[in-house]
Every structure is written in structure tokens, then in C-alpha cells.
Design a protein around this motif. Structure first.
Motif, mmCIF file in Angstrom:
data_model
loop_
_atom_site.group_PDB
_atom_site.id
_atom_site.type_symbol
_atom_site.label_atom_id
_atom_site.label_comp_id
_atom_site.label_asym_id
_atom_site.label_seq_id
_atom_site.Cartn_x
_atom_site.Cartn_y
_atom_site.Cartn_z
ATOM 1 N N SER A 69 45.900 9.678 76.577
ATOM 2 C CA SER A 69 47.343 9.487 76.376
ATOM 3 C C SER A 69 47.686 8.018 76.142
ATOM 4 C CB SER A 69 48.128 9.969 77.600
ATOM 5 O OG SER A 69 47.850 11.302 77.902
ATOM 6 N N LEU A 70 46.846 7.137 76.635
ATOM 7 C CA LEU A 70 47.113 5.696 76.521
ATOM 8 C C LEU A 70 46.491 5.203 75.217
ATOM 9 C CD1 LEU A 70 46.409 4.712 80.240
ATOM 10 C CD2 LEU A 70 48.561 5.401 79.192
ATOM 11 N N THR A 71 47.248 5.323 74.120
ATOM 12 C CA THR A 71 46.719 5.031 72.792
ATOM 13 C C THR A 71 46.998 3.611 72.323
ATOM 14 O OG1 THR A 71 48.737 5.894 71.785
ATOM 15 C CG2 THR A 71 46.901 7.445 72.079
ATOM 16 N N GLU A 72 47.878 2.900 73.013
ATOM 17 C CA GLU A 72 48.192 1.509 72.668
ATOM 18 C C GLU A 72 47.995 0.659 73.920
ATOM 19 O OE1 GLU A 72 51.734 0.885 70.050
ATOM 20 O OE2 GLU A 72 52.211 2.887 70.808
ATOM 21 N N GLU A 73 48.089 -0.667 73.724
ATOM 22 C CA GLU A 73 47.965 -1.520 74.906
ATOM 23 C C GLU A 73 49.069 -1.141 75.893
ATOM 24 O OE1 GLU A 73 46.660 -5.888 75.569
ATOM 25 O OE2 GLU A 73 48.818 -5.881 75.174
ATOM 26 N N THR A 74 48.670 -0.861 77.113
ATOM 27 C CA THR A 74 49.580 -0.381 78.146
ATOM 28 C C THR A 74 49.392 -1.213 79.397
ATOM 29 O OG1 THR A 74 49.366 1.865 77.262
ATOM 30 C CG2 THR A 74 50.256 1.658 79.487
ATOM 31 N N VAL A 75 50.500 -1.579 80.034
ATOM 32 C CA VAL A 75 50.425 -2.257 81.317
ATOM 33 C C VAL A 75 50.477 -1.177 82.393
ATOM 34 C CG1 VAL A 75 52.923 -2.687 81.463
ATOM 35 C CG2 VAL A 75 51.369 -4.111 82.754
ATOM 36 N N VAL A 76 49.531 -1.250 83.329
ATOM 37 C CA VAL A 76 49.418 -0.260 84.398
ATOM 38 C C VAL A 76 49.537 -0.992 85.726
ATOM 39 C CG1 VAL A 76 48.003 1.565 85.412
ATOM 40 C CG2 VAL A 76 47.876 1.117 82.943
ATOM 41 N N ALA A 77 50.465 -0.533 86.569
ATOM 42 C CA ALA A 77 50.690 -1.177 87.868
ATOM 43 C C ALA A 77 50.534 -0.160 88.980
ATOM 44 C CB ALA A 77 52.080 -1.796 87.915
ATOM 45 N N TYR A 149 46.872 -3.637 96.642
ATOM 46 C CA TYR A 149 48.199 -3.454 96.059
ATOM 47 C C TYR A 149 49.030 -4.699 96.279
ATOM 48 C CZ TYR A 149 46.354 1.204 96.514
ATOM 49 O OH TYR A 149 45.531 2.285 96.457
ATOM 50 N N PRO A 150 49.870 -5.075 95.360
ATOM 51 C CA PRO A 150 50.014 -4.503 94.033
ATOM 52 C C PRO A 150 48.871 -4.936 93.120
ATOM 53 C CG PRO A 150 51.435 -6.406 94.230
ATOM 54 C CD PRO A 150 50.783 -6.200 95.578
ATOM 55 N N THR A 151 48.509 -4.089 92.198
ATOM 56 C CA THR A 151 47.532 -4.406 91.169
ATOM 57 C C THR A 151 48.184 -4.114 89.822
ATOM 58 O OG1 THR A 151 45.611 -3.940 92.552
ATOM 59 C CG2 THR A 151 45.300 -3.782 90.172
ATOM 60 N N VAL A 152 48.082 -5.077 88.912
ATOM 61 C CA VAL A 152 48.650 -4.903 87.576
ATOM 62 C C VAL A 152 47.577 -5.286 86.563
ATOM 63 C CG1 VAL A 152 50.501 -5.539 85.993
ATOM 64 C CG2 VAL A 152 50.935 -5.516 88.461
ATOM 65 N N VAL A 153 47.274 -4.359 85.656
ATOM 66 C CA VAL A 153 46.277 -4.582 84.605
ATOM 67 C C VAL A 153 46.854 -4.156 83.268
ATOM 68 C CG1 VAL A 153 44.320 -4.258 86.179
ATOM 69 C CG2 VAL A 153 45.179 -2.320 84.877
ATOM 70 N N ARG A 154 46.211 -4.619 82.201
ATOM 71 C CA ARG A 154 46.529 -4.131 80.863
ATOM 72 C C ARG A 154 45.293 -3.404 80.345
ATOM 73 N NH1 ARG A 154 48.994 -9.314 79.536
ATOM 74 N NH2 ARG A 154 47.132 -9.762 78.325
ATOM 75 N N VAL A 155 45.521 -2.282 79.692
ATOM 76 C CA VAL A 155 44.426 -1.505 79.111
ATOM 77 C C VAL A 155 44.770 -1.183 77.663
ATOM 78 C CG1 VAL A 155 43.711 -0.498 81.318
ATOM 79 C CG2 VAL A 155 45.383 0.707 79.909
ATOM 80 N N ALA A 156 43.730 -0.954 76.873
ATOM 81 C CA ALA A 156 43.915 -0.564 75.473
ATOM 82 C C ALA A 156 42.615 0.058 74.976
ATOM 83 C CB ALA A 156 44.272 -1.780 74.612
ATOM 84 N N VAL A 165 39.811 -2.196 80.049
ATOM 85 C CA VAL A 165 40.719 -3.189 80.632
ATOM 86 C C VAL A 165 40.729 -4.414 79.725
ATOM 87 C CG1 VAL A 165 41.112 -4.696 82.617
ATOM 88 C CG2 VAL A 165 40.272 -2.365 82.969
ATOM 89 N N THR A 166 41.929 -4.840 79.299
ATOM 90 C CA THR A 166 42.043 -6.040 78.468
ATOM 91 C C THR A 166 42.498 -7.244 79.288
ATOM 92 O OG1 THR A 166 44.301 -5.453 77.822
ATOM 93 C CG2 THR A 166 42.518 -4.728 76.374
ATOM 94 N N ALA A 167 43.097 -7.007 80.446
ATOM 95 C CA ALA A 167 43.490 -8.084 81.360
ATOM 96 C C ALA A 167 43.458 -7.516 82.774
ATOM 97 C CB ALA A 167 44.887 -8.609 81.040
ATOM 98 N N SER A 168 42.663 -8.136 83.643
ATOM 99 C CA SER A 168 42.544 -7.631 85.010
ATOM 100 C C SER A 168 43.583 -8.232 85.944
ATOM 101 C CB SER A 168 41.140 -7.894 85.560
ATOM 102 O OG SER A 168 40.893 -9.280 85.591
ATOM 103 N N HIS A 169 44.339 -9.187 85.458
ATOM 104 C CA HIS A 169 45.427 -9.759 86.246
ATOM 105 C C HIS A 169 46.532 -10.154 85.267
ATOM 106 C CE1 HIS A 169 47.604 -11.803 89.393
ATOM 107 N NE2 HIS A 169 47.648 -12.876 88.648
ATOM 108 N N VAL A 170 47.694 -9.573 85.441
ATOM 109 C CA VAL A 170 48.808 -9.830 84.549
ATOM 110 C C VAL A 170 49.810 -10.715 85.286
ATOM 111 C CG1 VAL A 170 50.689 -8.784 83.241
ATOM 112 C CG2 VAL A 170 48.487 -7.618 83.400
#
Length: 180
Positions: A69-77, A149-156, A165-170
Motif C-alpha cells: 500500500s505504501l507506493t510513494e515515500e511515506t513518513v511513518v510514526a 517511542y516516539p519513532t519516526v522514519v521515512r520509507v519508499a 527505510v530512506t531515513a531512520s530519523h526524521v
């Protein structure tokens, strides 16, 4: 008799000194615990480039969510209602997502908790992100290997279609447009 009186007075002074020192140590331990709690969250235990495992979940809106479902760069928190730093980071995350291209469609928030404890988080996050509520060992927590927690990453998706994972810390304090 004077020797006994002096010994009791000395013992009383030593006990009072011990009490003062113990109170000081407890105060310092509380300060260090608060500092560690503030520093501890926000860093994923999954490295940049790591593939996200398969998962299947349902958002609070009833939308089925899978890795594909995550087809574009998505920020996940990942937020926990029992976490003070999560409560502090929530407004920053909301502002970050609002300034991010794609907005709600490219943001996923996972509220990790049982019962109604996460209701305030769900209410705050639902207008700006897809929200999933799950337990500590839920499918998203497992797929993202989240332990703090909190953890915020970017995936694509990468060139081969794998979700990585494109960024392990946002940095939530920075504008999403300038941070991308």
C-alpha cells in the motif's frame, strides 16, 4: 555517660548526613531519567536501506493496509500514549505532515497501546495521517522493528519494488519541504 551521649549525637549526625545525601542522589537519578527519556525516543532500530517486512493491518477508518500500500515515500510514526516525549512530539509531527507534499496520503501513524488510552492520539492524528492502533507486538511494530517511542522514519519503494527505510530519523522541527 558523656561518652555514650557523644556516640548517640555522632550517630544522629551521620544518619542525618546519610539522609541528605540519599535525597540528593534520588533527585539526580530523576533528572537523569528525564534526560534519557527525552533522548531515547525518535531513533529507529532499523537502518536506512533495510527492507520492511510484510505486514497486514487495518486503519481506524477501516482501510486495509499492507506493505504494498505504501507506493510513494511515506513518513511513518510510532507513538505510545504512555510516553511523555510522544505527547511532546505529536504537535511537531502534525505540523511536519501538514507541510509535506501529499499530506495525509503519504503519512502513517501507529498508536501503540491497549484500550482507550490512545484515543487522544487517534483524534489528533486522524485528520493528518492514516492511523493504525495496535498492541506492542502488532504487525507494524514487528515489521518496522520498533522498540522505542516516539519513532519516526521515512520509507519508499526502491528500484526493485522493495519497501525500504530512506531515513531512520526524521527531524520534525524542520519543514518537510526543506527536509526532503
Amino acid at each position: 555517660m558523656p561518652f555514650l551521649i557523644a556516640a548517640v549525637i555522632l550517630l544522629g549526625v551521620l544518619c542525618a548526613l546519610d539522609l541528605v545525601l540519599t535525597i540528593g542522589v534520588i533527585k539526580r537519578l530523576r533528572e537523569h531519567t528525564e534526560r534519557l527519556a527525552l533522548m531515547g525516543g525518535g531513533f529507529a532500530t532499523i537502518d536506512v536501506g533495510a527492507e520492511i517486512s510484510a505486514f497486514e493491518s487495518v486503519t481506524v477508518d477501516g482501510v486495509r493496509l499492507v506493505r504494498e500500500s505504501l507506493t510513494e515515500e511515506t513518513v511513518v510514526a510510532f507513538f505510545s500514549p504512555n510516553c511523555e516525549p510522544c505527547k511532546e512530539k505529536l504537535p511537531q509531527f502534525a505540523e511536519y505532515v501538514r507541510t509535506r507534499p501529499g499530506g495525509r496520503s503519504r503519512a502513517l501513524a501507529v498508536v501503540v497501546g491497549e484500550g482507550d488510552a490512545g484515543a487522544p492520539f487517534v483524534t489528533a492524528l486522524s485528520p493528518i495521517a492514516h492511523v493504525v492502533v495496535e498492541g506492542q507486538n502488532g504487525p507494524l511494530n514487528s515489521a518496522f522493528r520498533t522498540t522505542s517511542y516516539p519513532t519516526v522514519v521515512r520509507v519508499a519503494p526502491d528500484g526493485g519494488g522493495r519497501l525500504v527505510v530512506t531515513a531512520s530519523h526524521v527531524e520534525l522541527g524542520r519543514s518537510a519541504v526543506s527536509a526532503a
